[in-house]
Design an enzyme around this catalytic site. Structure first.
Site, mmCIF file in Angstrom:
data_model
loop_
_atom_site.group_PDB
_atom_site.id
_atom_site.type_symbol
_atom_site.label_atom_id
_atom_site.label_comp_id
_atom_site.label_asym_id
_atom_site.label_seq_id
_atom_site.Cartn_x
_atom_site.Cartn_y
_atom_site.Cartn_z
ATOM 1 N N PRO A 112 0.778 -1.228 0.000
ATOM 2 C CA PRO A 112 0.000 0.000 0.000
ATOM 3 C C PRO A 112 0.817 1.288 0.000
ATOM 4 O O PRO A 112 1.837 1.391 0.688
ATOM 5 C CB PRO A 112 -0.824 -0.103 1.295
ATOM 6 N N ASN A 113 0.335 2.218 -0.784
ATOM 7 C CA ASN A 113 0.887 3.577 -0.919
ATOM 8 C C ASN A 113 2.190 3.659 -1.705
ATOM 9 O O ASN A 113 2.713 4.754 -1.913
ATOM 10 C CB ASN A 113 1.054 4.255 0.453
ATOM 11 N N ARG A 170 4.836 12.665 -1.839
ATOM 12 C CA ARG A 170 5.041 13.280 -0.517
ATOM 13 C C ARG A 170 6.188 12.568 0.195
ATOM 14 O O ARG A 170 6.628 11.519 -0.244
ATOM 15 C CB ARG A 170 3.788 13.143 0.343
ATOM 16 N N TYR A 173 11.415 8.874 1.348
ATOM 17 C CA TYR A 173 11.339 7.920 0.229
ATOM 18 C C TYR A 173 11.961 8.422 -1.077
ATOM 19 O O TYR A 173 11.959 7.702 -2.070
ATOM 20 C CB TYR A 173 9.866 7.538 -0.017
ATOM 21 N N ASN A 220 7.971 -5.835 -1.023
ATOM 22 C CA ASN A 220 7.955 -4.715 -0.090
ATOM 23 C C ASN A 220 6.495 -4.580 0.353
ATOM 24 O O ASN A 220 5.688 -3.965 -0.334
ATOM 25 C CB ASN A 220 8.435 -3.419 -0.758
ATOM 26 N N ALA A 280 3.304 -0.855 4.676
ATOM 27 C CA ALA A 280 2.826 -0.824 6.070
ATOM 28 C C ALA A 280 2.352 -2.192 6.560
ATOM 29 O O ALA A 280 2.380 -2.460 7.767
ATOM 30 C CB ALA A 280 1.710 0.202 6.217
ATOM 31 N N GLU A 317 12.644 -9.691 1.438
ATOM 32 C CA GLU A 317 11.908 -8.459 1.768
ATOM 33 C C GLU A 317 12.782 -7.233 1.485
ATOM 34 O O GLU A 317 13.988 -7.264 1.740
ATOM 35 C CB GLU A 317 11.506 -8.487 3.244
ATOM 36 N N HIS A 347 12.857 -2.820 1.814
ATOM 37 C CA HIS A 347 12.290 -1.530 2.221
ATOM 38 C C HIS A 347 13.188 -0.421 1.723
ATOM 39 O O HIS A 347 14.417 -0.520 1.852
ATOM 40 C CB HIS A 347 12.168 -1.437 3.749
ATOM 41 N N ARG A 364 13.499 4.097 12.292
ATOM 42 C CA ARG A 364 12.310 4.962 12.278
ATOM 43 C C ARG A 364 11.463 4.707 13.542
ATOM 44 O O ARG A 364 11.990 4.251 14.544
ATOM 45 C CB ARG A 364 11.547 4.720 10.976
HETATM 46 O O1 CA2 Z 1 10.614 1.918 3.498
HETATM 47 C C1 CA2 Z 1 9.769 1.245 2.916
HETATM 48 O O2 CA2 Z 1 9.932 0.759 1.802
HETATM 49 C C2 CA2 Z 1 8.389 1.029 3.581
HETATM 50 O O3 CA2 Z 1 7.975 -0.292 3.283
HETATM 51 C C3 CA2 Z 1 7.452 2.039 2.952
HETATM 52 C C4 CA2 Z 1 6.057 2.046 3.579
HETATM 53 C C5 CA2 Z 1 6.138 2.131 5.109
HETATM 54 O O4 CA2 Z 1 4.861 1.990 5.674
HETATM 55 C C6 CA2 Z 1 7.066 1.069 5.689
HETATM 56 O O5 CA2 Z 1 7.127 1.224 7.087
HETATM 57 C C7 CA2 Z 1 8.453 1.175 5.091
HETATM 58 C C8 CA2 Z 1 5.259 3.225 3.010
HETATM 59 C C9 CA2 Z 1 4.999 3.111 1.510
HETATM 60 C C10 CA2 Z 1 4.974 4.421 0.821
HETATM 61 O O6 CA2 Z 1 4.202 5.366 1.552
HETATM 62 C C11 CA2 Z 1 4.215 6.684 1.199
HETATM 63 C C12 CA2 Z 1 3.908 7.596 2.190
HETATM 64 C C13 CA2 Z 1 3.925 8.936 1.899
HETATM 65 C C14 CA2 Z 1 4.234 9.376 0.626
HETATM 66 C C15 CA2 Z 1 4.527 8.462 -0.369
HETATM 67 C C16 CA2 Z 1 4.529 7.113 -0.088
#
Ligand code: CA2
Length: 148
Positions: free
Chosen positions: A9-10, A17, A22, A74, A77, A98, A100, A107
């Site tokens: 997700p996301n 953002r 990221y 990946n 969340a 896996e 990230h 974090r």
């Molecule tokens: O660091 C990573 O690759 C994560 O898997 C990314 C996830 C996060 O929940 C993990 O803890 C670590 C988040 C995916 C992307 O989320 C966004 C949030 C804000 C703006 C753009 C993407």
């Protein structure tokens, strides 16, 4: 060798953002990076991204029936919450790695736990896009036809 590369997700919001965490590159840039990496390593890949836990589980199960040689994942969340994705990875028993983008251990405390990593042979965190290349390379070296 054929690998399934799954993003949770996301991940489709990358570059929009939180560039400090990221980076500024988009999911489309990630797709291009993955295709280039696969070509360099001489492996076949299929990419899948979903914001839904069930869809991610269905895809992991498909990997078993479609005879993939491994999974790079990946779970975003869901890494920190999903026993269901952990169980799906265990159920298919394919070699999985896996990835990230960020260093989750540096974090918030809730990101320090990874349920899904418990079904993975290896994890790469904090290497940005390069982590996916490292994961593909690992699976290629350890589970490809020319494995050492
Ligand atoms: O660091 C990573 O690759 C994560 O898997 C990314 C996830 C996060 O929940 C993990 O803890 C670590 C988040 C995916 C992307 O989320 C966004 C949030 C804000 C703006 C753009 C993407």
């Amino acid at each position: 060798m054929k690998l399934l590369i799954i993003n949770g997700p996301n991940m489709n919001m990358l570059g929009i953002r939180e560039p400090d965490i990221y980076g500024r590159k988009t999911y489309r840039d990630l797709e291009q990076f993955l295709h280039k990496s696969a070509e360099e390593l001489g492996i076949e890949i299929e990419l899948f991204q979903s914001n839904s836990e069930g869809a991610l589980i269905d895809k992991i199960q498909e990997a078993y029936f479609q005879r993939f040689d491994g999974i790079v994942i990946n779970p975003a969340a869901y890494t920190h919450t999903s026993i269901a994705i952990l169980d799906a990875l265990k159920a298919v028993a394919l070699p999985a790695v896996e990835v990230h983008l960020s260093q989750i251990n540096e974090r918030e405390a809730f990101r320090h736990i990874s349920y899904t990593a418990m079904a993975c042979e290896k994890s790469y965190a904090g290497f940005g896009f390069e982590g996916y290349h490292m994961a593909m390379q690992y699976l290629h070296e350890h589970h490809g036809s020319g494995q050492s």
